[in-house]
Design a protein around this motif. Structure first.
Motif, PDB file in Angstrom:
ATOM      1  N   LEU A 621      50.199 -82.370 -15.135  1.00 29.67           N
ATOM      2  CA  LEU A 621      49.271 -82.014 -14.059  1.00 29.67           C
ATOM      3  C   LEU A 621      47.980 -82.812 -14.205  1.00 29.67           C
ATOM      4  N   PHE A 622      47.598 -83.525 -13.138  1.00 32.98           N
ATOM      5  CA  PHE A 622      46.509 -84.485 -13.155  1.00 32.98           C
ATOM      6  C   PHE A 622      45.324 -84.024 -12.303  1.00 32.98           C
ATOM      7  N   PRO A 623      44.147 -84.612 -12.541  1.00 37.22           N
ATOM      8  CA  PRO A 623      42.978 -84.268 -11.722  1.00 37.22           C
ATOM      9  C   PRO A 623      43.057 -84.803 -10.296  1.00 37.22           C
ATOM     10  N   SER A 624      43.869 -85.859 -10.072  1.00 39.85           N
ATOM     11  CA  SER A 624      43.932 -86.452  -8.733  1.00 39.85           C
ATOM     12  C   SER A 624      45.261 -87.175  -8.544  1.00 39.85           C
ATOM     13  N   PHE A 625      45.610 -87.434  -7.293  1.00 40.54           N
ATOM     14  CA  PHE A 625      46.828 -88.174  -6.977  1.00 40.54           C
ATOM     15  C   PHE A 625      46.728 -89.616  -7.461  1.00 40.54           C
ATOM     16  N   THR A 668      63.835 -83.381 -16.810  1.00 39.06           N
ATOM     17  CA  THR A 668      63.028 -83.770 -15.650  1.00 39.06           C
ATOM     18  C   THR A 668      61.549 -83.675 -15.982  1.00 39.06           C
ATOM     19  N   LEU A 669      60.793 -84.631 -15.463  1.00 36.88           N
ATOM     20  CA  LEU A 669      59.325 -84.581 -15.539  1.00 36.88           C
ATOM     21  C   LEU A 669      58.786 -84.476 -14.119  1.00 36.88           C
ATOM     22  N   LEU A 670      58.073 -83.398 -13.849  1.00 37.17           N
ATOM     23  CA  LEU A 670      57.418 -83.211 -12.548  1.00 37.17           C
ATOM     24  C   LEU A 670      55.976 -83.657 -12.672  1.00 37.17           C
ATOM     25  N   LEU A 671      55.584 -84.668 -11.902  1.00 40.11           N
ATOM     26  CA  LEU A 671      54.204 -85.146 -11.866  1.00 40.11           C
ATOM     27  C   LEU A 671      53.513 -84.486 -10.686  1.00 40.11           C
ATOM     28  N   ALA A 672      52.406 -83.802 -10.952  1.00 40.12           N
ATOM     29  CA  ALA A 672      51.724 -83.038  -9.899  1.00 40.12           C
ATOM     30  C   ALA A 672      50.227 -83.012 -10.173  1.00 40.12           C
ATOM     31  N   VAL A 673      49.476 -82.387  -9.260  1.00 40.32           N
ATOM     32  CA  VAL A 673      48.021 -82.314  -9.415  1.00 40.32           C
ATOM     33  C   VAL A 673      47.583 -80.887  -9.704  1.00 40.32           C
ATOM     34  N   GLN A 674      46.518 -80.762 -10.460  1.00 38.45           N
ATOM     35  CA  GLN A 674      45.939 -79.452 -10.748  1.00 38.45           C
ATOM     36  C   GLN A 674      45.340 -78.884  -9.459  1.00 38.45           C
ATOM     37  N   GLY A 675      45.528 -77.577  -9.274  1.00 41.49           N
ATOM     38  CA  GLY A 675      45.042 -76.937  -8.060  1.00 41.49           C
ATOM     39  C   GLY A 675      45.976 -77.105  -6.887  1.00 41.49           C
ATOM     40  N   VAL A 694      48.437 -81.003 -19.458  1.00 42.70           N
ATOM     41  CA  VAL A 694      47.280 -80.857 -18.579  1.00 42.70           C
ATOM     42  C   VAL A 694      46.366 -82.048 -18.874  1.00 42.70           C
ATOM     43  N   ILE A 695      46.325 -82.975 -17.935  1.00 42.86           N
ATOM     44  CA  ILE A 695      45.648 -84.253 -18.149  1.00 42.86           C
ATOM     45  C   ILE A 695      44.181 -84.121 -17.756  1.00 42.86           C
ATOM     46  N   GLY A 696      43.365 -83.635 -18.683  1.00 44.25           N
ATOM     47  CA  GLY A 696      41.922 -83.533 -18.474  1.00 44.25           C
ATOM     48  C   GLY A 696      41.530 -82.389 -17.570  1.00 44.25           C
ATOM     49  N   PRO A 697      40.277 -81.948 -17.645  1.00 43.61           N
ATOM     50  CA  PRO A 697      39.758 -80.972 -16.672  1.00 43.61           C
ATOM     51  C   PRO A 697      39.569 -81.656 -15.326  1.00 43.61           C
ATOM     52  N   ALA A 698      40.039 -81.004 -14.270  1.00 42.55           N
ATOM     53  CA  ALA A 698      39.982 -81.593 -12.916  1.00 42.55           C
ATOM     54  C   ALA A 698      38.629 -81.311 -12.276  1.00 42.55           C
ATOM     55  N   LEU A 699      37.591 -81.986 -12.779  1.00 42.87           N
ATOM     56  CA  LEU A 699      36.254 -81.780 -12.224  1.00 42.87           C
ATOM     57  C   LEU A 699      36.218 -82.207 -10.757  1.00 42.87           C
ATOM     58  N   ALA A 733      39.251 -73.370 -14.263  1.00 40.38           N
ATOM     59  CA  ALA A 733      40.158 -72.410 -13.614  1.00 40.38           C
ATOM     60  C   ALA A 733      41.480 -73.105 -13.290  1.00 40.38           C
ATOM     61  N   LYS A 734      41.406 -74.353 -12.818  1.00 35.05           N
ATOM     62  CA  LYS A 734      42.623 -75.115 -12.521  1.00 35.05           C
ATOM     63  C   LYS A 734      43.390 -75.438 -13.803  1.00 35.05           C
ATOM     64  N   THR A 735      42.649 -75.770 -14.871  1.00 36.06           N
ATOM     65  CA  THR A 735      43.288 -76.080 -16.151  1.00 36.06           C
ATOM     66  C   THR A 735      44.101 -74.893 -16.658  1.00 36.06           C
ATOM     67  N   ILE A 736      43.499 -73.719 -16.652  1.00 34.81           N
ATOM     68  CA  ILE A 736      44.163 -72.535 -17.218  1.00 34.81           C
ATOM     69  C   ILE A 736      45.322 -72.082 -16.331  1.00 34.81           C
ATOM     70  N   GLN A 737      45.144 -72.205 -15.016  1.00 36.15           N
ATOM     71  CA  GLN A 737      46.262 -71.912 -14.121  1.00 36.15           C
ATOM     72  C   GLN A 737      47.423 -72.865 -14.389  1.00 36.15           C
ATOM     73  N   SER A 738      47.104 -74.141 -14.603  1.00 36.08           N
ATOM     74  CA  SER A 738      48.138 -75.135 -14.883  1.00 36.08           C
ATOM     75  C   SER A 738      48.869 -74.804 -16.175  1.00 36.08           C
ATOM     76  N   ALA A 739      48.115 -74.476 -17.215  1.00 40.42           N
ATOM     77  CA  ALA A 739      48.713 -74.135 -18.510  1.00 40.42           C
ATOM     78  C   ALA A 739      49.576 -72.881 -18.410  1.00 40.42           C
ATOM     79  N   GLY A 740      49.222 -72.005 -17.489  1.00 41.20           N
ATOM     80  CA  GLY A 740      49.931 -70.736 -17.344  1.00 41.20           C
ATOM     81  C   GLY A 740      51.305 -70.841 -16.732  1.00 41.20           C
TER      82      GLY A 740
END
Length: 804
Positions: A621-625, A668-675, A694-699, A733-740
């Protein structure tokens, strides 16, 4: 001697009391049914202050009340007259405001049976019964655009009013008897309501008792609890039991329609144990509508035409109350059978439902159903309970409700649909669309704060409304995504938002490029909707907000509109064994914007090396596309398949991805964005997902508008916390949701890898759930990452071997 019967006192507000009898009218903008918006109340107050200065003997908000005895009931009808002029020739004044005040004036002056007219007559009748004098009745209509006023005078025919009154009181007697049965049934359900599981999960019993204590203390409750605790039923059960005991209902709101299912399943569980709870899910109007476009206009829609008359003639409200199910399917069937709007029919069903499940916007937006949702049953001081699911989403969602924009790109996209309408309307529509673009371009320059000139915006809005009225009156079949309707609606929504005022609002001109195309935008931005949210909460008895990501509580409580002294904050830890998960922070990799080009190949390498240790499905899960695509280019291995989230994915395509991960045996690897759609509100049960990167905090993006918001927080909140409020806490909030996404049940096992050194900083780590580390997030840093993860998987395999 006959025993004297004590009458039951029933309080009725004048707006509920003074309606046509029997009901008549269509669904339309100025039908007179429904609540007064908050903005209208503010305009009333402004007009009243002016009238007090200008008119001798003028009294604002004069309390007026009268009692009507009918059989076993004593109806106490009361309200506040907007204006009361104490002169020998007494005058009672009702103030009504509207954006399009000319349309309101035509509607009211041409309809003697309009609810607004009956309200005014009722105030006049109360005065007549108390003094013997027939007062002069005046309706003062006020434009919310420019405060221009017009006056309409009405006569009070006492004989005519009393004929209506006899019919209305007979109606009220029948309505009250039905409400008494419903009230009694709710109390009985509460007495017998059982928690639907014989063995509550760890923490669930404590959650329920904590909520009950909060209700007893009359405090709002904010709960952070992880997935797996069973927080939905743990919150809904005590909220429902309390509400039903008072004869009221529960309103349960979620940020997305797709998240209604969890609440519906919780109700199903209670029904399976014999609870005769009647749930109602409010489905979006666009999904319920029979027409190509959801336009509530009797000239266009036969289901809006004479809606209130059809409801009365066919006794549809009582027909609904006898249904076991208030499903979307059943409401649509009734709508088709009786030619009434199925969405409005679901609104009629609100009073008869015990649990109402709906999207946030039905409670918190400018076009909410609040008046219907919070309306108490029988006992005016006993209100419904409100439950807010995924509450970390509410502050930003509420801000969005009050932050409309209009852009040249959006308007250019309407040009093609305008070309498809009938020729006699197409040319004029395109000209008005070009006029709208020109108006935006008048502000051309650098992105900056501006003060938008009201007059040309409102003049164009008026032209568009007149144009749409002609269009709908013509014999034309309106198509989906109709250009005339889209143009009128987007401009009207923006124009009406210009009425929003206060330090939390600012207006901007912004210029950027989207897909290489110049785009200019005018926007009203709401930095903080907490005052609005706090006002909404007053309509409910108890409020519970819960989520897996609400820390720090000082931040979330403030932006959610809760006050510190009247709020109880609770945190619960995961009930699942810590041995089932491995959390690792890799601080050597930076995801800061300027370092992403250098970091992308290192991130790709780390992902693939970790995936090689254990075959299965993973999500990154990334901060941006854009960042996601940069990393994707550096992925080299072929031992797994890739799924890549697209910027705009339809629900069916999302389901395809999830189905593939569930049923395919190949890693399988799913590439997606945080949030995004794969990081919140989605379950990956069992072995469907065994790891998340989780690839960095999605500021949020550092842009002109975001910096304006930060400056607002500096002035209105703690200056030192402004950056955290604007950037850090929303990102985490996006980071923790992603980890969850990884550990969703007691049998799930998996790894969570956080890549970035910022996760070790206190402002970031203070948001992390209790149980992620003991003393410091540095405990999550590994000196031998691959070896530690390998050992984790080996320990899992050993446990499996022992269990088997």
């Amino acid at each position: 001697m006959a025993k004297k019967t004590t009458q039951r006192k029933i309080k009725v507000d004048i707006t509920q009391f003074a309606v046509p009898c029997p009901r008549v009218g269509s669904i339309e903008l100025y039908s007179g049914y429904g609540q007064v918006p908050q903005l209208g109340q503010e305009i009333h107050q402004s007009v009243q202050r002016r009238r007090i200065r200008e008119v001798s003997g003028y009294v604002a908000e004069k309390k007026m009340s009268i009692e009507f005895s009918r059989g076993e009931y004593l109806f106490v009808v009361s309200g506040r007259a907007d204006g009361f002029i104490e002169t020998p020739d007494c005058q009672i004044e009702e103030i009504k405001s509207a954006f399009d005040v000319e349309s309101l004036e035509r509607k009211v002056s041409g309809d003697e049976n309009h609810p607004y007219v009956w309200q005014l007559r009722t105030y006049g009748y109360i005065h007549y019964k108390q003094t013997g004098e027939v007062p002069e009745l005046k309706m003062l209509l006020v434009s919310s655009r420019n405060f221009k006023t017009s006056e309409i005078y009405f006569d009070l025919d006492v004989e005519e009013y009393e004929a209506w009154l006899a019919l209305r009181l007979a109606e009220l007697v029948e309505e009250t008897k039905i409400r008494e049965k419903l009230f009694k049934k709710r109390v009985e359900i509460s007495e017998n309501l059982q928690f639907p599981f014989s063995s509550p999960r760890p923490g669930q019993t404590e959650l329920i008792s904590s909520i009950e204590e909060g209700f007893a203390e009359e405090k709002s409750i904010v709960v952070q609890a992880p997935t797996g605790l069973g927080k939905t039923i743990g919150v809904l059960y005590p909220s429902l039991k309390d509400s039903l005991a008072r004869g009221q209902k529960v309103i349960y709101v979620t940020p997305k329609n797709s998240q209604h299912q969890v609440a519906e399943e919780a109700v199903d569980r209670m029904q399976e144990l014999g609870a005769t709870i009647r749930p109602l899910t409010i489905t979006a109007k666009s999904k319920m509508c029979f027409k190509a476009e959801p336009i509530c206009n009797p000239q266009y829609c036969e289901y809006a035409q004479d809606y209130y008359k059809k409801i009365a003639d066919n006794d549809l409200v009582n027909k609904i109350s006898k249904l076991r199910s208030l499903s979307q399917k059943k409401l649509r069937q009734l709508g088709e059978e009786f030619q009434v709007c199925p969405f409005e029919l679901s609104v009629e069903a609100i009073e008869r439902a015990d649990v109402v499940i709906a999207d946030y916007n039905y409670v918190f937006s400018t076009r909410s159903l609040l008046g219907r949702l919070q309306n108490p049953l029988l006992e005016p001081d006993e209100k419904a309970n409100l439950v807010i699911d995924e509450a970390h989403n509410l502050p930003s969602r509420a801000q969005d409700y009050f932050s409309p924009s209009i852009s040249t790109r959006e308007l250019r996209q309407i040009e093609e649909p305008l070309l498809k309408v009938a020729k006699r309307f197409s040319k004029r529509g395109l000209a008005l669309c070009k006029e709208a673009q020109d108006l935006i371009e008048e502000y051309r320059g650098e992105s900056r704060n501006i003060s938008i000139d009201f007059d040309p915006v409102f003049e164009l809005e008026k032209k568009l409304r007149e144009f749409m009225a002609e269009y709908l009156e013509a014999d034309i079949e309106v198509q989906p995504q109709d250009g005339v309707l889209r143009l009128t609606n987007v401009w009207s929504d923006f124009a009406q938002a210009l009425e929003l005022k206060g330090p939390e609002f600012f207006q901007t001109y912004q210029k950027n490029k989207i897909f290489g195309e110049d785009n200019e935008t005018l926007k009203v931005t709401c930095c903080d909707a907490s005052a609005h949210l706090n006002e909404i909460y007053k309509s409910f008895k108890n409020v519970v907000a819960f989520s897996a990501t609400l820390k720090p509580f000082s931040y979330s409580s403030k932006l959610l509109g809760f006050t510190e002294e009247s709020t109880k904050c609770l945190e619960f830890v995961s009930p699942f064994p810590k041995e089932n998960r491995k959390i690792i922070v890799i601080p050597q990799i930076s995801t800061k914007y300027k370092e992403r080009t250098f970091s992308s190949p290192r991130i790709a390498e780390a992902i693939e090396k970790i995936m090689e240790l254990k075959s299965g499905n993973y999500i990154a899960l990334f901060p941006s596309f854009d960042f996601m695509k940069d990393v994707e280019k550096h992925l080299k291995q072929t031992f797994y398949q890739r799924l890549i989230q697209q910027r705009e994915m339809k629900a069916a395509r999302v389901d395809d991805f999830l189905s593939f991960m569930k049923n395919n045996d190949h890693p399988t690897l799913l590439l997606a964005v945080q949030g995004g759609v794969f990081s919140e509100g989605v379950d990956f049960p069992g072995d469907m997902l065994i790891g998340a990167f989780v690839i960095g905090p999605a500021l949020p993006t550092f842009d002109f508008e975001r910096e304006q918001i930060r400056q607002y927080y500096e002035k209105s909140h703690d200056k030192d916390e402004a950056f955290n409020y604007t950037y850090v806490y929303p990102a985490m909030a996006k980071t923790i949701q992603s980890a969850g996404r990884v550990i969703r049940s007691e049998s799930d096992k998996g790894i969570i890898v956080l890549m970035d050194s910022r996760f070790l900083e206190s402002t970031y780590s203070e948001t992390m759930p209790q149980g992620w580390f003991k003393e410091s997030p540095r405990e999550l840093v590994s000196q031998k990452i691959l070896s530690d993860i390998s050992e984790f998987w080996q320990s899992i395999e050993k446990v499996k071997g022992v269990e088997s």
